[in-house]
Design an enzyme around this catalytic site. Sequence first.
Site, PDB file in Angstrom:
ATOM      1  N   HIS A  12       0.279   6.865   6.686  1.00 49.35           N
ATOM      2  CA  HIS A  12      -0.556   7.083   7.873  1.00 49.35           C
ATOM      3  C   HIS A  12       0.241   6.826   9.159  1.00 49.35           C
ATOM      4  CE1 HIS A  12      -4.117   7.670   5.538  1.00 49.35           C
ATOM      5  NE2 HIS A  12      -4.225   6.421   5.125  1.00 49.35           N
TER       6      HIS A  12
ATOM      7  N   HIS B 237       1.199   2.926   1.256  1.00 45.31           N
ATOM      8  CA  HIS B 237       0.076   3.793   1.637  1.00 45.31           C
ATOM      9  C   HIS B 237      -0.064   3.867   3.156  1.00 45.31           C
ATOM     10  CE1 HIS B 237      -4.184   5.322   1.243  1.00 45.31           C
ATOM     11  NE2 HIS B 237      -4.251   4.759   2.445  1.00 45.31           N
ATOM     12  N   GLU B 238      -0.110   2.690   3.799  1.00 50.98           N
ATOM     13  CA  GLU B 238      -0.314   2.667   5.244  1.00 50.98           C
ATOM     14  C   GLU B 238       0.889   3.228   6.001  1.00 50.98           C
ATOM     15  OE1 GLU B 238      -3.141   2.188   6.402  1.00 50.98           O
ATOM     16  OE2 GLU B 238      -4.044   1.400   4.570  1.00 50.98           O
TER      17      GLU B 238
END
Length: 434
Positions: A28, A24-25
């Site tokens: 980003h 997920h990170e």
Amino acid sequence: MTTLMFVLGIAVFVFGLLFSIAWHELGHLSTAKMFGIRVPQYMVGFGPTLWSRRRGETEYGIKAIPLGGYIRMIGMFPPGDDGRVRQRSTSPFRTMIEDARAAAYEELRPGDEKRLFYTRKPWKRIIVMFAGPAMNLILAVVIFLGVLMSFGVNMPTTTVATVSECVVAQDEQRDECRAGDRPAPANEAGLLPGDTIVAFDGEPVEDWSTLQARIRDTIGPATVTVEREGETLDLRATLIPNQVAALDGNGGAVEGEYVTAGFMGFTPAPGIVKQDFPEAVTYMGDIMVTGVNALVALPSKVPNLWDAAWGTAERDQDGPMGVVGAARVGGEVFTLDIPAGQQVAIFLFLLAGFNLSLFLFNMLPLLPLDGGHIAGAVWESVRRTGAKVLRRPDPGPFDVAKLMPMAYVVAGLFICFTLLVLVADIVSPVRLAG
């Protein structure tokens, strides 16, 4: 051995959890760097740092509590109206805003003025904030499709499990036969447990949903072709109308609703059935719809969680489950007396469901979730486009920091809900066997 497998299942789930968070990170991080935003930190977990290494301008690390993760970007919020990034106020709500604004400018270096998050165009900020949940969605889709097409899914088959002796309307809620009950058509036709139905009235049937639809649409004589101990037999059955459970759009029974349809009188045996690509996509779509409905219904699940955690109520087996509960289920998967391939498939489904939940939850348009930042960028784009059309001065970037009081309320509610689920997972856990 069972205890060892249970612990192994928990350990594997925790690893999958950490990977999902890191994945997920990474969404980003990669998009932020692509748009030239400086990212001082990339962390998996919260709390004390267990390990970290600096590569270039970013510190990468793992923290002690595996309940989330974050990247820290410079300039998440624009400066105040006076152009300053640090100020103080006697208002507690104003202080929240100012503290959030100040934190966004920590580690500001010469030359960073052009590398601030808020200075990027709204569409770029939307991509950066959407990239994290999108990575979870991609992972969930890949796992779901992979499991459905390679391992298959447990579902009714065209093999006969049991044959009813008599005709009983399902709305009567009884299993035993009574004097005067009519023999079931399947029983009269000579259908036996273990038979595999391969054709109905001369047309091949390969799955239960097709066979079920054909039976329900037929009243009167029908030819049922079965395979029995290597032989193919044609059985003659006379189907009759009967009260049977109504079906939803996915072939599942609707509790408490009944319709009149063709009736034969047998139950299908469950089995692992591989899905082709269109079937897998449809099945996955149904899972996503179920996930959205579960998220919408989340507030209504709180009373049961409270009663299960602090009272004597039974835990809703379809209710929300936290990380501790999911880890417990992951451990139970590895103790099931089923083939290893099915254990892997169930475990992967659990991990895929976790990633789908992360996507849906993070897309809620509320700070401090990713969806809240996306909503702020969308609103800024609308304001600026409207000002341009109306030939008014550019209103500038939308100050998401002004929504921080709401973000603290949302975060507080989320923490309370997480603690409630944690207690329920410990006191009255969801079990795989229900």
